[in-house]
Design an enzyme around this catalytic site. Structure first.
Site, PDB file in Angstrom:
ATOM      1  N   TYR A 299       0.830  -1.192   0.000  1.00 38.80           N
ATOM      2  CA  TYR A 299       0.000   0.000   0.000  1.00 38.80           C
ATOM      3  C   TYR A 299       0.873   1.254   0.000  1.00 38.80           C
ATOM      4  O   TYR A 299       1.907   1.294   0.649  1.00 38.80           O
ATOM      5  CB  TYR A 299      -0.902   0.019   1.245  1.00 38.80           C
ATOM      6  N   GLU A 375     -19.988  -0.814  20.931  1.00 38.77           N
ATOM      7  CA  GLU A 375     -20.970  -0.561  19.866  1.00 38.77           C
ATOM      8  C   GLU A 375     -21.704   0.761  20.050  1.00 38.77           C
ATOM      9  O   GLU A 375     -22.273   1.285  19.093  1.00 38.77           O
ATOM     10  CB  GLU A 375     -21.975  -1.718  19.814  1.00 38.77           C
TER      11      GLU A 375
END
Ligand SMILES: [Zn+2]
Ligand SMILES: [Zn+2]
Length: 395
Positions: A299, A375
């Site tokens: 990358y 979450e």
């Protein structure tokens, strides 16, 4: 719903239970690079229920398009892959059901946020422009963003910018952090094989021992980094694997080194990609051996477009409050393939969303067996994306 800031904030908060459900479903069924079949099917079924059209690309990748009235078009990306990390026990009701595999980087949270965003956008009265959602495979390697670009996802439809987020275990839950400019490291792989001449351990003069030569190559390369690189720019060269020889009284014929090079700017990357083979070969030659070097480009340095990043930061402040938005002080040398979407000069920006929660014991680092995410942070991700889209599309 109206597509304005207060409605976006409210709608994102109202998605909390849905986001948790998506994330837990995905968390129980982790899949690694280009094997995200169940994940892709789940995404398709959720989008189908929302009436959002999608198409498959590069096997397990998906492109979903929500058309709006204006000419503007912005894309948002989530990576979908898990890791071959055996999850630690202790997650009530959502532990990985695949032994040896887990969502240890939090990409389940990224997919959940994008599905929540699709629900929010599908519930808006009218979008001011077109939104494209990319569900991308294989971020952890070998990379799914570039194959999606090569498959033409940026042409149909053509976005003016691409956004992404990454959850972060280093930031408190619900905190957003942004960084304009270089943000993630380049990631190149090197294999160096030192070829000597095998022989008897007691008679090194009749052999060419590659083991001390390999040691000298490692030291010489670390010296290149301290003496040839601007010391205020971060660079890492790690040889994570070295193999050679079979037993103590035999001189090995060859030694293999496997290394990874991480840099935060293209100049350092170019310099070291040239110097590593040069130094390895010349050190080997000095001691009558040879070295073969193979380089695989990974990358590139990930660069957040400054203007786009400022819009993301402003949007985050509008939906979360000033106190929940801050800077990322330093780039990471971790690699990230999202930036392949910006390869041709398209503005791209990725922000970090904190998911650590000390009270709940959620502090483990990414890629570890104990990694988890809070979450309750996920609605903030939906809100920041939606508000950023609104600002980019209403012009
Ligand atoms: Zn990762
Ligand atoms: Zn990741």
């Amino acid at each position: 719903m109206q597509f304005d800031t207060p409605s976006i904030r409210h709608a994102a908060d109202a998605l909390a239970a849905t986001l948790r459900e998506h994330r837990r479903t995905l968390h129980r069924h982790p899949e690694i690079a280009f094997e995200e079949h169940a994940t892709a099917s789940y995404v398709e079924s959720v989008l189908g229920e929302l009436g959002v059209k999608s198409r498959r690309v590069v096997g397990t990748g998906l492109v979903a398009v929500l058309e709006g009235r204006g000419q503007g078009c912005v894309a948002v990306r989530a990576d979908m892959d898990a890791l071959p990390v055996d999850e630690a026990p202790g997650r009530d009701g959502y532990r990985s059901e695949t032994p040896g595999m887990s969502h240890a980087c939090g990409h389940d949270g990224h997919v959940a946020v994008l599905l929540g965003l699709a629900e929010l956008l599908a519930g808006a009265d009218e979008l001011p422009g077109t939104v494209v959602l990319y569900f991308q495979p294989a971020e952890e390697g070998p990379g799914g963003a570039l194959p999606m670009v090569q498959a033409g996802v940026l042409d149909d439809p053509a976005p003016q910018a691409v956004l992404a987020l990454h959850v972060s275990s280093r930031l408190p839950t619900g905190i957003v952090a942004v960084r304009p400019g270089p943000s993630t490291g380049s990631d190149d792989a090197f294999d160096i094989t030192v070829h000597g001449v095998g022989g008897h351990a007691a008679h090194p003069d009749t052999a060419v021992d590659p083991i001390p030569i390999a040691a000298e190559i490692i030291s010489a390369l670390q010296q290149v980094i301290t003496r040839e690189i601007d010391p205020v720019t971060p660079v890492v060269l790690t040889f994570g694997s070295i193999h050679g020889g079979t037993r103590r009284n035999v001189i090995a014929a060859s030694v293999k080194l496997e290394g990874t090079l991480r840099t935060a700017n293209q100049h350092n990357r170019d310099l070291l990609v040239a110097r590593i083979p040069e130094v390895a070969r010349s050190v080997a030659a000095t001691h009558r051996a040879t070295a073969t070097v193979t380089h695989r480009a990974g990358y590139p340095v990930g660069v957040n477009d400054p203007a786009l990043t400022e819009i993301v930061a402003d949007a985050a402040r509008a939906v979360l409050g000033d106190h929940r938005v801050g800077p990322v002080p330093t780039p990471t040398l971790g690699g990230e393939d999202f930036y392949a979407f910006g390869k041709s000069g398209l503005p791209v920006s990725m922000f970090l969303l904190g998911v650590a929660n000390v009270q709940r014991g959620i502090t483990a680092p990414h890629h570890s067996a104990d990694f988890d995410l809070d979450e309750d942070a996920l609605p903030a991700g939906v809100a920041v994306f939606a508000e950023t889209l609104r600002r980019l599309l209403v012009t």
